[in-house]
Structures are given as structure tokens and as C-alpha cells.
Design a protein around this motif. Structure first.
Motif, PDB file in Angstrom:
ATOM      1  N   GLY A  42      40.243  43.352  25.829  1.00 28.53           N
ATOM      2  CA  GLY A  42      40.610  43.956  27.087  1.00 28.53           C
ATOM      3  C   GLY A  42      40.363  45.452  27.033  1.00 28.53           C
ATOM      4  O   GLY A  42      39.974  46.003  25.991  1.00 28.53           O
ATOM      5  N   VAL A 107      39.162  37.991  28.347  1.00 29.62           N
ATOM      6  CA  VAL A 107      40.402  38.154  29.101  1.00 29.62           C
ATOM      7  C   VAL A 107      40.419  39.530  29.749  1.00 29.62           C
ATOM      8  O   VAL A 107      40.070  40.525  29.127  1.00 29.62           O
ATOM      9  CB  VAL A 107      41.641  37.958  28.204  1.00 29.62           C
ATOM     10  CG1 VAL A 107      41.629  36.567  27.584  1.00 29.62           C
ATOM     11  CG2 VAL A 107      41.721  39.002  27.106  1.00 29.62           C
ATOM     12  N   SER A 108      40.823  39.585  31.020  1.00 26.27           N
ATOM     13  CA  SER A 108      40.901  40.838  31.760  1.00 26.27           C
ATOM     14  C   SER A 108      39.551  41.559  31.658  1.00 26.27           C
ATOM     15  O   SER A 108      38.528  40.975  32.004  1.00 26.27           O
ATOM     16  CB  SER A 108      42.066  41.673  31.233  1.00 26.27           C
ATOM     17  OG  SER A 108      42.343  42.760  32.094  1.00 26.27           O
ATOM     18  N   SER A 131      39.474  34.752  31.880  1.00 25.01           N
ATOM     19  CA  SER A 131      40.869  34.803  32.298  1.00 25.01           C
ATOM     20  C   SER A 131      41.161  36.157  32.922  1.00 25.01           C
ATOM     21  O   SER A 131      40.913  37.205  32.315  1.00 25.01           O
ATOM     22  CB  SER A 131      41.803  34.583  31.100  1.00 25.01           C
ATOM     23  OG  SER A 131      43.154  34.612  31.508  1.00 25.01           O
ATOM     24  N   TYR A 167      52.343  48.211  32.557  1.00 26.59           N
ATOM     25  CA  TYR A 167      52.842  46.935  32.073  1.00 26.59           C
ATOM     26  C   TYR A 167      53.674  46.212  33.132  1.00 26.59           C
ATOM     27  O   TYR A 167      53.746  44.987  33.143  1.00 26.59           O
ATOM     28  CB  TYR A 167      53.648  47.143  30.788  1.00 26.59           C
ATOM     29  CG  TYR A 167      52.761  47.577  29.640  1.00 26.59           C
ATOM     30  CD1 TYR A 167      51.879  46.679  29.040  1.00 26.59           C
ATOM     31  CD2 TYR A 167      52.772  48.883  29.183  1.00 26.59           C
ATOM     32  CE1 TYR A 167      51.044  47.070  28.017  1.00 26.59           C
ATOM     33  CE2 TYR A 167      51.940  49.291  28.146  1.00 26.59           C
ATOM     34  CZ  TYR A 167      51.080  48.380  27.568  1.00 26.59           C
ATOM     35  OH  TYR A 167      50.248  48.779  26.556  1.00 26.59           O
ATOM     36  N   ILE A 170      51.326  43.948  34.917  1.00 22.26           N
ATOM     37  CA  ILE A 170      50.565  42.948  34.170  1.00 22.26           C
ATOM     38  C   ILE A 170      51.354  41.662  33.925  1.00 22.26           C
ATOM     39  O   ILE A 170      50.826  40.564  34.076  1.00 22.26           O
ATOM     40  CB  ILE A 170      50.081  43.552  32.831  1.00 22.26           C
ATOM     41  CG1 ILE A 170      48.984  44.591  33.100  1.00 22.26           C
ATOM     42  CG2 ILE A 170      49.566  42.464  31.897  1.00 22.26           C
ATOM     43  CD1 ILE A 170      48.518  45.316  31.862  1.00 22.26           C
ATOM     44  N   ASP A 238      50.064  36.291  38.419  1.00 24.73           N
ATOM     45  CA  ASP A 238      49.201  37.455  38.191  1.00 24.73           C
ATOM     46  C   ASP A 238      49.225  38.357  39.419  1.00 24.73           C
ATOM     47  O   ASP A 238      48.817  37.954  40.511  1.00 24.73           O
ATOM     48  CB  ASP A 238      47.771  37.004  37.888  1.00 24.73           C
ATOM     49  CG  ASP A 238      46.888  38.134  37.359  1.00 24.73           C
ATOM     50  OD1 ASP A 238      47.237  39.312  37.575  1.00 24.73           O
ATOM     51  OD2 ASP A 238      45.864  37.821  36.736  1.00 24.73           O
ATOM     52  N   HIS A 266      49.158  38.245  34.167  1.00 27.64           N
ATOM     53  CA  HIS A 266      47.743  38.537  33.957  1.00 27.64           C
ATOM     54  C   HIS A 266      47.232  38.081  32.598  1.00 27.64           C
ATOM     55  O   HIS A 266      46.069  37.690  32.479  1.00 27.64           O
ATOM     56  CB  HIS A 266      47.529  40.046  34.109  1.00 27.64           C
ATOM     57  CG  HIS A 266      46.111  40.475  34.157  1.00 27.64           C
ATOM     58  ND1 HIS A 266      45.214  40.037  35.111  1.00 27.64           N
ATOM     59  CD2 HIS A 266      45.413  41.325  33.346  1.00 27.64           C
ATOM     60  CE1 HIS A 266      44.035  40.598  34.894  1.00 27.64           C
ATOM     61  NE2 HIS A 266      44.127  41.367  33.837  1.00 27.64           N
ATOM     62  N   LEU A 267      48.079  38.109  31.579  1.00 27.61           N
ATOM     63  CA  LEU A 267      47.628  37.849  30.212  1.00 27.61           C
ATOM     64  C   LEU A 267      48.012  36.434  29.785  1.00 27.61           C
ATOM     65  O   LEU A 267      48.936  36.221  29.003  1.00 27.61           O
ATOM     66  CB  LEU A 267      48.210  38.888  29.259  1.00 27.61           C
ATOM     67  CG  LEU A 267      47.875  40.346  29.595  1.00 27.61           C
ATOM     68  CD1 LEU A 267      48.516  41.292  28.600  1.00 27.61           C
ATOM     69  CD2 LEU A 267      46.363  40.562  29.650  1.00 27.61           C
ATOM     70  N   TYR A 269      46.708  34.267  27.783  1.00 21.44           N
ATOM     71  CA  TYR A 269      46.615  33.930  26.357  1.00 21.44           C
ATOM     72  C   TYR A 269      47.850  34.400  25.596  1.00 21.44           C
ATOM     73  O   TYR A 269      48.255  33.791  24.598  1.00 21.44           O
ATOM     74  CB  TYR A 269      45.361  34.561  25.743  1.00 21.44           C
ATOM     75  CG  TYR A 269      45.497  36.046  25.471  1.00 21.44           C
ATOM     76  CD1 TYR A 269      45.806  36.505  24.197  1.00 21.44           C
ATOM     77  CD2 TYR A 269      45.335  36.986  26.490  1.00 21.44           C
ATOM     78  CE1 TYR A 269      45.951  37.866  23.943  1.00 21.44           C
ATOM     79  CE2 TYR A 269      45.468  38.330  26.242  1.00 21.44           C
ATOM     80  CZ  TYR A 269      45.778  38.767  24.976  1.00 21.44           C
ATOM     81  OH  TYR A 269      45.917  40.118  24.736  1.00 21.44           O
ATOM     82  N   LEU A 270      48.463  35.489  26.076  1.00 23.35           N
ATOM     83  CA  LEU A 270      49.626  36.066  25.416  1.00 23.35           C
ATOM     84  C   LEU A 270      50.931  35.480  25.945  1.00 23.35           C
ATOM     85  O   LEU A 270      51.859  35.222  25.177  1.00 23.35           O
ATOM     86  CB  LEU A 270      49.621  37.586  25.634  1.00 23.35           C
ATOM     87  CG  LEU A 270      50.760  38.400  25.019  1.00 23.35           C
ATOM     88  CD1 LEU A 270      50.717  38.306  23.492  1.00 23.35           C
ATOM     89  CD2 LEU A 270      50.657  39.861  25.465  1.00 23.35           C
ATOM     90  N   GLU A 271      50.991  35.243  27.252  1.00 24.98           N
ATOM     91  CA  GLU A 271      52.234  34.795  27.872  1.00 24.98           C
ATOM     92  C   GLU A 271      52.467  33.296  27.725  1.00 24.98           C
ATOM     93  O   GLU A 271      53.612  32.849  27.625  1.00 24.98           O
ATOM     94  CB  GLU A 271      52.236  35.185  29.349  1.00 24.98           C
ATOM     95  CG  GLU A 271      52.145  36.701  29.562  1.00 24.98           C
ATOM     96  CD  GLU A 271      52.193  37.077  31.029  1.00 24.98           C
ATOM     97  OE1 GLU A 271      53.136  36.652  31.722  1.00 24.98           O
ATOM     98  OE2 GLU A 271      51.281  37.789  31.489  1.00 24.98           O
TER      99      GLU A 271
END
Length: 298
Positions: A42, A107-108, A131, A167, A170, A238, A266-267, A269-271
């Protein structure tokens, strides 16, 4: 949990680009015996930002990481950056490592690089995963970009204030509840420390989106010829790029499937790693959008 495992690359190096005047840093996890996943940074990331996620796909797949200009250990000159060149640099790394095809995950901001890989180097891809991106002109996105550039260019404390704001935009609600406080403050401070005296990197990376969208204006069909099987993850919460904007990707990419990820911003893969990583691995194995998706992703 896989994401907490300590990892270290098996090989690292640089490729010389722009007639040897600039360099791109890369890291490789594996011995070259498996198919390769490329995790595309990102905007404000660098290779080690992915270390908590590498175990989600490795050792089932080898993993390749690299920094664009303005990131990590790659060149950081204050000069125009171009997304198609970031793609070309990846192909140069692949050639140096003897890699024929890869599975890119964008991603992003990394999704723009992934989309251009599909447009320019489809023959070097097994699959394509996107993503949190768009491939259409959206006024709200342009407004967000212009506001970000304004904060980058203003003297302090404008940039420090911006690091608090970004943040909030996001994350989805559930993830925000988990990280709000000390965890999110650590992340914010890392971002601030990395870029407060190198804001030109953020400016140049952000400005690289302008010719990207100008190309779409000039050739609206540019991505309609991307035949690589493409998986699109969209967070239902998102707010940076709302789902109704991302849904337009299905009208552009001819061989695409969208996974709507609940309780994610937005994230994805992380969330929602519980949905994201098992789903992409099933996709990589099938090399087709007709695979069986994990229950919970829609």
C-alpha cells in the motif's frame, strides 16, 4: 496464530533501474520450488509491513516483496513516479530470480500496480487479486486525494494532524474497536516517524495516480482486455472507497469475481484474515474464479 510467527526472507537484493541510477529493493521467501505470491505494498507500506501476513501463504507458496520508489530501501528521489514503471521493475526482479509467473495481491494503492500488471504483463500472471481499488473516475476519490496532498504539503503540524485522521477513514467499526488506543497510536507514530521528513515520497507516490487515471480517461477499455482470473475483495464498511464504487470493477474486468467481506473496512486482508487468506489460497489453487469460496465471504 500464523500471523504472529517470526519470519525472515531467504534472499534479499536490489535491481538497478533507470540506467543504473536508481535501485529497487526486494525480498524473497522460499527456495524457488513453489508458485510465487507477490504482496504489493500500500501507499505507506514497505516490505516488512507484510511480515505478519507472510505465514498466511508461506510455505505453501513462495513470497516475493519489493518496495516502490519512495518506500523502504528503494530509491527515494524527489522526482515523478509512475505506476507502469513499478510494474516493469517487478518483472525485472522476476527475470533476475527466474520466475515465470506470479500471483499478485494488490491492496489499496498496491491494487493499482496489480491492475496494471494485468493490463501490461498478463502473460506473467497466474491470477490477479485486488482489494480496495477503483478503475473509474470518482469525484469523491479525487477529493480525498487532493485533501491528502494538501496535508502533505502544508507545514507542521498539518501532517501530524493528518496521521490521526487517515486511520479513522480506513478501518471498519469492529476492527477500529479492537485497535483504537495504544495499538492504533503505535501504528500512527510509525507512519509519522517514517515520513515526516520525507513527505515528498508520499506526494510523489500519490501524484503517480494522476497519469494512471488519465490513461483510463484516454482509453476507457484499457482494463477490459485483462483476461487473467481476477478476485476482488471489498469491505462492506469501506469508507475510503465505498462498495458501490468498487462494484463497477465487475463491469470492466471480464474474468472477475467479487467477494464482499462483512465487518471490514478498507483493509480486508488485515481486518478479516479469517476470510481473506483462506479464500485467496483456494483461488490460487483453482486459478479460476469458479472456486468454492469460504463461508462468510459473499
Amino acid at each position: 496464530m500464523a500471523g504472529t510467527q517470526r519470519v525472515a526472507p531467504d534472499r534479499t537484493g536490489f535491481v538497478q533501474v533507470e540506467n543504473g541510477t536508481r535501485q529497487i529493493y526486494w525480498e524473497y521467501f522460499g527456495r524457488g520450488e513453489r508458485e510465487v505470491v507477490v504482496l504489493l505494498n500500500g501507499l505507506a507500506m514497505l516490505t516488512r509491513s507484510w511480515y505478519r501476513n507472510v505465514p498466511s501463504v508461506y510455505p505453501e507458496f513462495d513470497v516475493l516483496l519489493y518496495d516502490y520508489f519512495g518506500q523502504g530501501q528503494s530509491s527515494q528521489e524527489d522526482e515523478p513516479y509512475f505506476i507502469p514503471k513499478f510494474c516493469a521493475y517487478l518483472v525485472q526482479i522476476m527475470d533476475e530470480l527466474g520466475i515465470e509467473r506470479v500471483h499478485p495481491i494488490g491492496v489499496s494503492y498496491g491494487g493499482f500496480i496489480a491492475a496494471d500488471l494485468g493490463r501490461l504483463y498478463g502473460d506473467r500472471l497466474h491470477t490477479l487479486t485486488l482489494s480496495g481499488i477503483i478503475l473509474t473516475r470518482e469525484t469523491l476519490f479525487q477529493m480525498y486525494q487532493d485533501l491528502s496532498l494538501m496535508f502533505y504539503r502544508l507545514p507542521e503540524p498539518a501532517f501530524e494532524i493528518y496521521t490521526h485522521y487517515m486511520y479513522e477513514k480506513i478501518f471498519g467499526e469492529k476492527f477500529a474497536q479492537m485497535v483504537y488506543g495504544q495499538s492504533s497510536e503505535r501504528t500512527r507514530l510509525k507512519f509519522y516517524d517514517r515520513y515526516h521528513d520525507r513527505k515528498h515520497c508520499l506526494i510523489r507516490l500519490t501524484e503517480a495516480q494522476d497519469p494512471f487515471f488519465e490513461n483510463i480517461d484516454n482509453d476507457p477499455d484499457a482494463y477490459r482486455h485483462v483476461t487473467t482470473p481476477t478476485l476482488i475483495f471489498t469491505g462492506e464498511q469501506d469508507r475510503a472507497l465505498p462498495p458501490w464504487q468498487q462494484r463497477k470493477l465487475l463491469d470492466i474486468l471480464p474474468n472477475a469475481r467479487q467477494i464482499m467481506v462483512p465487518e471490514s473496512g478498507h483493509l480486508t486482508y488485515l481486518e478479516r484474515p479469517d476470510i481473506f487468506w483462506p479464500t485467496v489460497k483456494a483461488f490460487f489453487g483453482a486459478k479460476s474464479i469458479g472456486f468454492q469460496a469460504l463461508e462468510g465471504g459473499r
